[in-house]
Design a protein around this motif. Structure first.
Motif, PDB file in Angstrom:
ATOM      1  N   HIS A 169      -7.558  13.099 -11.801  1.00 26.16           N
ATOM      2  CA  HIS A 169      -7.604  12.828 -10.355  1.00 26.16           C
ATOM      3  C   HIS A 169      -8.939  12.199  -9.944  1.00 26.16           C
ATOM      4  O   HIS A 169      -9.233  12.089  -8.752  1.00 26.16           O
ATOM      5  CB  HIS A 169      -7.384  14.118  -9.569  1.00 26.16           C
ATOM      6  N   SER A 170      -9.745  11.816 -10.936  1.00 29.85           N
ATOM      7  CA  SER A 170     -11.021  11.113 -10.705  1.00 29.85           C
ATOM      8  C   SER A 170     -12.028  11.939  -9.915  1.00 29.85           C
ATOM      9  O   SER A 170     -12.888  11.389  -9.223  1.00 29.85           O
ATOM     10  CB  SER A 170     -10.771   9.765 -10.005  1.00 29.85           C
ATOM     11  N   LEU A 171     -11.928  13.260  -9.998  1.00 34.35           N
ATOM     12  CA  LEU A 171     -12.925  14.123  -9.373  1.00 34.35           C
ATOM     13  C   LEU A 171     -14.004  14.537 -10.366  1.00 34.35           C
ATOM     14  O   LEU A 171     -15.088  14.976  -9.968  1.00 34.35           O
ATOM     15  CB  LEU A 171     -12.240  15.361  -8.784  1.00 34.35           C
ATOM     16  N   ARG A 218      -7.392  17.891  -1.450  1.00 34.21           N
ATOM     17  CA  ARG A 218      -6.179  18.463  -0.853  1.00 34.21           C
ATOM     18  C   ARG A 218      -4.929  18.111  -1.653  1.00 34.21           C
ATOM     19  O   ARG A 218      -3.907  18.775  -1.532  1.00 34.21           O
ATOM     20  CB  ARG A 218      -6.012  17.988   0.593  1.00 34.21           C
ATOM     21  N   GLY A 219      -5.008  17.077  -2.463  1.00 29.71           N
ATOM     22  CA  GLY A 219      -3.848  16.691  -3.258  1.00 29.71           C
ATOM     23  C   GLY A 219      -3.724  17.427  -4.573  1.00 29.71           C
ATOM     24  O   GLY A 219      -2.776  17.196  -5.331  1.00 29.71           O
ATOM     25  N   LEU A 249       1.677  -5.923  -6.997  1.00 30.95           N
ATOM     26  CA  LEU A 249       0.445  -5.148  -6.857  1.00 30.95           C
ATOM     27  C   LEU A 249       0.742  -3.929  -5.993  1.00 30.95           C
ATOM     28  O   LEU A 249       1.077  -4.056  -4.802  1.00 30.95           O
ATOM     29  CB  LEU A 249      -0.642  -6.019  -6.209  1.00 30.95           C
ATOM     30  N   LEU A 250       0.634  -2.744  -6.599  1.00 29.47           N
ATOM     31  CA  LEU A 250       0.965  -1.478  -5.944  1.00 29.47           C
ATOM     32  C   LEU A 250      -0.326  -0.691  -5.750  1.00 29.47           C
ATOM     33  O   LEU A 250      -0.894  -0.153  -6.704  1.00 29.47           O
ATOM     34  CB  LEU A 250       1.966  -0.701  -6.803  1.00 29.47           C
ATOM     35  N   ASP A 251      -0.794  -0.630  -4.516  1.00 24.36           N
ATOM     36  CA  ASP A 251      -2.113  -0.080  -4.220  1.00 24.36           C
ATOM     37  C   ASP A 251      -2.015   1.364  -3.739  1.00 24.36           C
ATOM     38  O   ASP A 251      -1.129   1.718  -2.956  1.00 24.36           O
ATOM     39  CB  ASP A 251      -2.769  -0.946  -3.126  1.00 24.36           C
ATOM     40  N   ASP A 252      -2.942   2.200  -4.235  1.00 27.86           N
ATOM     41  CA  ASP A 252      -3.093   3.586  -3.771  1.00 27.86           C
ATOM     42  C   ASP A 252      -1.846   4.421  -4.050  1.00 27.86           C
ATOM     43  O   ASP A 252      -1.290   5.058  -3.158  1.00 27.86           O
ATOM     44  CB  ASP A 252      -3.427   3.609  -2.271  1.00 27.86           C
ATOM     45  N   ALA A 253      -1.418   4.424  -5.299  1.00 26.64           N
ATOM     46  CA  ALA A 253      -0.271   5.235  -5.693  1.00 26.64           C
ATOM     47  C   ALA A 253      -0.697   6.686  -5.883  1.00 26.64           C
ATOM     48  O   ALA A 253      -1.818   6.968  -6.302  1.00 26.64           O
ATOM     49  CB  ALA A 253       0.337   4.695  -6.983  1.00 26.64           C
ATOM     50  N   ARG A 254       0.214   7.585  -5.594  1.00 27.03           N
ATOM     51  CA  ARG A 254      -0.084   9.012  -5.779  1.00 27.03           C
ATOM     52  C   ARG A 254       0.496   9.554  -7.074  1.00 27.03           C
ATOM     53  O   ARG A 254      -0.134  10.331  -7.779  1.00 27.03           O
ATOM     54  CB  ARG A 254       0.455   9.816  -4.597  1.00 27.03           C
ATOM     55  N   THR A 255       1.740   9.112  -7.399  1.00 31.93           N
ATOM     56  CA  THR A 255       2.408   9.607  -8.602  1.00 31.93           C
ATOM     57  C   THR A 255       3.077   8.449  -9.331  1.00 31.93           C
ATOM     58  O   THR A 255       3.325   7.381  -8.747  1.00 31.93           O
ATOM     59  CB  THR A 255       3.485  10.642  -8.249  1.00 31.93           C
ATOM     60  N   SER A 261       0.866  -1.171   0.000  1.00 30.15           N
ATOM     61  CA  SER A 261       0.000   0.000   0.000  1.00 30.15           C
ATOM     62  C   SER A 261       0.905   1.223   0.000  1.00 30.15           C
ATOM     63  O   SER A 261       1.656   1.452   0.945  1.00 30.15           O
ATOM     64  CB  SER A 261      -0.900   0.015   1.232  1.00 30.15           C
ATOM     65  N   LEU A 262       0.843   1.986  -1.078  1.00 33.37           N
ATOM     66  CA  LEU A 262       1.749   3.123  -1.222  1.00 33.37           C
ATOM     67  C   LEU A 262       1.264   4.355  -0.462  1.00 33.37           C
ATOM     68  O   LEU A 262       1.950   5.362  -0.422  1.00 33.37           O
ATOM     69  CB  LEU A 262       1.930   3.461  -2.708  1.00 33.37           C
ATOM     70  N   ARG A 263       0.072   4.260   0.123  1.00 36.63           N
ATOM     71  CA  ARG A 263      -0.480   5.316   0.979  1.00 36.63           C
ATOM     72  C   ARG A 263      -0.509   6.664   0.283  1.00 36.63           C
ATOM     73  O   ARG A 263      -0.265   7.713   0.889  1.00 36.63           O
ATOM     74  CB  ARG A 263       0.318   5.405   2.286  1.00 36.63           C
ATOM     75  N   GLY A 264      -0.813   6.626  -1.019  1.00 36.50           N
ATOM     76  CA  GLY A 264      -0.844   7.874  -1.773  1.00 36.50           C
ATOM     77  C   GLY A 264      -1.895   8.843  -1.280  1.00 36.50           C
ATOM     78  O   GLY A 264      -1.720  10.063  -1.358  1.00 36.50           O
ATOM     79  N   PHE A 265      -3.024   8.308  -0.772  1.00 36.95           N
ATOM     80  CA  PHE A 265      -4.115   9.172  -0.308  1.00 36.95           C
ATOM     81  C   PHE A 265      -4.588   8.701   1.073  1.00 36.95           C
ATOM     82  O   PHE A 265      -5.781   8.610   1.339  1.00 36.95           O
ATOM     83  CB  PHE A 265      -5.268   9.154  -1.318  1.00 36.95           C
TER      84      PHE A 265
END
Length: 927
Positions: A559-561, A512-513, A384-390, A330-334
């Protein structure tokens, strides 16, 4: 290596080999290009990276042309070796650069990595042979013969890893004498290579030369202390102690333990609702990987859409197809509680999972990357790389080669991975309605209101799970009470929050990101009451160019918004819309929200005014077309573009009109209603137009604008005429004429008289109607007003037709048609053609009637004038029936009925009656 295969040598002078023969390829820049492509075999190398590597910061002006020429040259060389068959290496053009498509084993550097990996799972002689073969691939200094700017430090790391492993294998096999000969000069040249020093000490000791081993340690130790001021490392000191105590046992070849199989997957949800299409996409990605492709997939989507749940559930299902294991992080991007993980920490986690002892994890990041890639190369693994930010967070963790598969989840699209790693993107949408209901039922059981709950959650998995969990955990809650809480837009997001976890918290992290300027524009969108946003609207709101506005909207979509539902049409999910509204209310002051409404009203008045002028000739004096910057106006150069704009923007236009009404902006309201009124020609929905025109009339009265009230009364009268509803039509026309007369506006008087004459026609008062309409036509001719003259002649012909004055009606209708065509007004052309068809039908002139009817049908169908198409098909059906062609007549009447039911069900009974009568009579004839 067959003689018909190209082989790429990088571990020494850069060469292209045909069997054992070196193929001439050219000078340093060509060799450098070949090396860059071969180092990244089966991966895209961008043109910019190639130029930077070959020329550094000072490329020639023709650098791009030189590279393109060298690529063409290398392709010709490869064809000379392999021919034109599909088998063998090829250099492909792949945006944004080039890709060498080849078997990795035909590149010596990649073959060396694969041999090193195979050796870790082999034992004894086989292990030594594999490592010896890998070591033999070095033919001198790596990348020789290329420009100095082309470097690959990882090749030296690979050489040291291969050499060290090969020496260890030989030590286990007791090959001490040859190792002493080999290692002694290496240690003399580099006494700081402690691993090699330890290997030489072991070889000396086990050869019976204990004193030489101790002397070697002393010599190296003094050199290290004198040069670096520190003692040798702990492992070398421990080895010295054991040699000193004569307790170093001879190595015994032992059974090689298999490399550990990583199994890092977290638990999956018990059941996955829906997602059949997404699972099929993942299965296809797996098939590609098993076929030898280098596969990187990115699953993206808005907060709470179920990205992690999908990929983890799928990974559990297919885990057996990855025999070398699965790495998960979990890359804890968000993550609201922790910052995103750095690649260095993730590499440590993966190296430990691959069996590397903690003390042996390198300190330097580049060393960790090299070790990670060496260990995973050639393995059949899922990363498997979960929740990447960049993309930068992910890139170092992508395995080399083509046997592994990488899956990344992120709220951002990570477009950089598509460029650097040819990643494939899957945007995850919300669940299908029945799957959303099923998810709630799995948690809380069936309930009649689950359909409603699912809809209020926007079919978003996170929201659905929260609702299901609340119902399951709190028996005192009833589903009906929860429906009530969710149905209120002001309390819906609060109902979907659980402590600091839930929809609002998840969306807040995404917001916020955002970069500051994008976040500022996102807040302005929240102050809009529109359902969608376009680049032109956002440009008007923010005072920026349309190009910059489009970039902003696409960044928000990345950013999926927002979601780009059609070209340049961006819409938020319903829960995102509520979050946006809260955000605007909290972070924008009242004057900022007022400015958003002012600018959006100005935008819709200007663009709707321009659009209506492409649909129909305009007779009122309103003109807002130049009230916004030209860059903010979308392309509306023809009828079709205007019609499309109205269709796409209609819900927004209505929403803005209602917001202006709520704010008491009466002048804006009636003006918006009037410029939008023209669209009823294309979209004649009675309830919609009754409401719109009613709001406009109320606003005009409230504003005290008599001119505005007159035009809105004319709008309502025209609408009643379209739907042939005499009630109120005459009163509106008379009131409009009274106002126009009081204002002293001659043109407005003429327009009011035309509508009054048509209202009288609808009531059967033909004499009065014709008097008004003929006078209006004469007045328009006197003032040379073609638009009003054409309208008056058309309405006059309609009155004459109903009065049975067919010859006069045909003359007036033909004159009207000529004006319509001269003005390029297709709506009026369609009406005129149909009227001529009806007139010739009434006279029994069936060929002329059929010809005009077909022309009207084709025109109204192509322009999507739904109601007018129905009228034209009704006329055509009646004409064909009169000709005795009952089959085609029935077909046209059925099509006419469909158009009437679509546009104005109130008028459909007449068509149904005629259709029933035709069917009955056809059967009598058939019998």
């Amino acid at each position: 290596m067959g003689t018909d295969a190209a082989y790429f040598q990088l571990l020494g002078p850069v060469q292209l080999l045909d069997g054992d023969r070196a193929v001439p390829i050219g000078g340093p820049s060509v060799r450098g290009l070949l090396a860059l492509l071969a180092l990244e075999v089966n991966r895209v190398v961008s043109l910019d990276d190639i130029i930077d590597a070959l020329w550094g910061h000072d490329p020639p002006a023709t650098a791009k042309t030189i590279v393109q020429g060298n690529v063409s040259h290398l392709r010709r060389v490869l064809r000379s070796i392999q021919g034109d068959s599909d088998v063998g290496a090829k250099i492909l053009t792949a945006s944004p650069g080039y890709l060498l498509a080849a078997d990795p084993d035909t590149v010596d550097a990649h073959r060396a990595r694969n041999l090193l990996d195979l050796a870790t799972r082999a034992e004894g002689e086989q292990r030594a042979e594999l490592l010896a073969e890998a070591h033999s691939l070095w033919q001198g200094p790596v990348l020789a013969g290329v420009p100095d700017s082309v470097r690959a430090s990882e090749l030296e790391e690979l050489r040291l890893a291969v050499h060290g492993a090969r020496v260890d294998a030989d030590l286990e096999l007791g090959r001490y004498s040859s190792l002493i000969v080999e290692l002694s000069p290496i240690v003399r040249a580099n006494p700081f290579a402690e691993r090699t020093v330890a290997q030489l000490m072991r070889a000396l000791y086990h050869s019976g030369r204990r004193g030489d081993a101790l002397e070697l340690y002393q010599r190296v130790s003094h050199r290290v202390v004198d040069t670096l001021g520190i003692e040798p490392g702990s492992e070398l000191r421990d080895l010295h102690e054991r040699v000193l105590n004569d307790d170093l046992a001879a190595p015994v070849p032992a059974e090689v333990m298999p490399a550990p199989v990583a199994a890092q997957l977290p638990a999956a949800v018990p059941k996955l609702a829906g997602r059949d299409g997404d699972l099929a996409w993942l299965d296809d990605m797996l098939r590609r990987a098993e076929a030898g492709e280098s596969v990187v997939g990115v699953v993206t989507g808005t907060a709470g859409v179920g990205k992690s749940a999908l990929v983890v559930w799928w990974a559990h299902r297919v885990s057996r197809r990855f025999p070398d294991g699965i790495l998960f992080a979990s890359l804890r991007g968000f993550d609201p509680r922790h910052p995103p993980l750095e690649p260095a920490d993730l590499l440590t986690q993966f190296l430990l999972g691959l069996g590397v002892p903690a003390p042996e994890v390198p300190d330097q990041v580049h060393e960790r990357i090299a070790l990670y890639r060496s260990l995973i190369a050639g393995r059949r693994m899922l990363v498997l790389l979960d929740d990447a930010r960049t993309a930068d967070q992910v890139t170092p963790l992508i395995p080399p080669g083509s046997r592994s598969m990488t899956l990344v989840t992120s709220r951002a699209r990570l477009d950089g991975l598509a460029v650097s790693n040819t990643a494939r993107l899957r945007a995850l949408g919300t669940l299908a309605p029945h799957d959303a209901v099923r998810l709630i039922e799995e948690l809380a059981g069936p309930d009649p209101v689950n359909d409603q709950l699912a809809e209020l959650c926007g079919h978003l998995p996170l929201a659905l799970r929260i609702v299901g969990a609340r119902l399951a955990a709190s028996p005192q809650w009833t589903a009906d009470e929860l429906v009530g809480e969710l149905a209120n837009e002001r309390t819906r997001l609060a109902a979907l929050d659980v402590e600091d976890f839930g929809m609002r918290a998840a969306l807040d992290l995404s917001y916020r990101g955002l970069p500051p300027e994008i976040a500022e524009r996102f807040r302005l969108i929240g102050a809009l009451t529109c359902q969608t946003a376009s680049p032109h609207l956002l440009a008007t709101l923010c005072g920026i160019t349309t190009r910059e506005a489009r970039r902003t909207l696409r960044t928000l979509a990345a950013h999926s918004l927002l979601t780009e539902t059609a070209r340049d049409v961006f819409a938020p999910h319903d829960l995102v819309r509520l979050y946006l509204r809260e955000l605007a209310e909290k972070e924008l002051c009242e004057s900022e929200r007022h400015q958003v409404l002012t600018r959006s009203v100005r935008y819709y008045k200007a663009v709707a005014d321009r659009a209506r002028r492409r649909l129909l000739r305009i007779v009122d004096p309103l003109d807002f077309t130049k009230s916004i910057a030209a860059d903010c106006v979308p392309d509306l150069n023809c009828f079709d573009e205007a019609q499309y704009w109205f269709a796409m923007e209609w819900p927004n236009l209505i929403a803005i009109l209602e917001a202006a009404e709520a704010a008491g902006r009466h002048e804006d309201v009636w003006q918006l209603a009037r410029v939008a009124h023209t669209y009823q020609v294309v979209c004649p929905l009675w309830d919609e137009w009754t409401r719109l025109v009613g709001i406009g009339i109320q606003a005009a009265r409230a504003s005290g604008n008599e001119l505005g009230l007159c035009w809105m009364l004319i709008s309502r009268c025209a609408m009643s005429l379209t739907f042939e509803l005499p009630e109120g039509c005459l009163a509106d026309a008379e009131a409009a004429l009274e106002i126009a007369t009081a204002l002293g506006d001659g043109r407005l008087v003429t327009s009011a008289n035309i509508h009054l004459g048509s209202a009288l026609t609808l009531q059967g008062r033909y004499r009065d109607a014709l008097g008004r309409l003929r006078s209006a036509a004469a007045e328009a001719e006197r003032t040379n007003d073609l638009a009003l003259r054409g309208q008056a002649l058309n309405n006059c012909a309609e009155a004459e037709k109903r009065a049975g004055l067919y010859a006069e009606a045909i003359d007036h209708q033909l004159a009207s048609l000529e004006i319509d065509r001269r003005l390029g007004d297709d709506s009026y052309v369609g009406v005129s053609l149909n009227n001529l068809a009806e007139l010739h039908l009434a006279l029994g002139e069936l060929p002329d009637a059929e010809r005009y009817a077909w022309e009207s049908v084709e025109l109204t169908r192509s322009r999507q004038f739904t109601l007018q198409e129905g009228v034209s098909r009704l006329t055509l059906g009646r004409t064909l029936r009169a000709k005795g062609d009952h089959v085609q007549a029935r077909e046209q009447l059925e099509l006419a009925l469909g158009r009437y039911e679509q546009a104005n069900p109130q008028l459909a009974d007449e068509v149904r009656t005629e259709l029933r009568d035709l069917v009955v009579r056809s059967r009598l004839v058939d019998s």
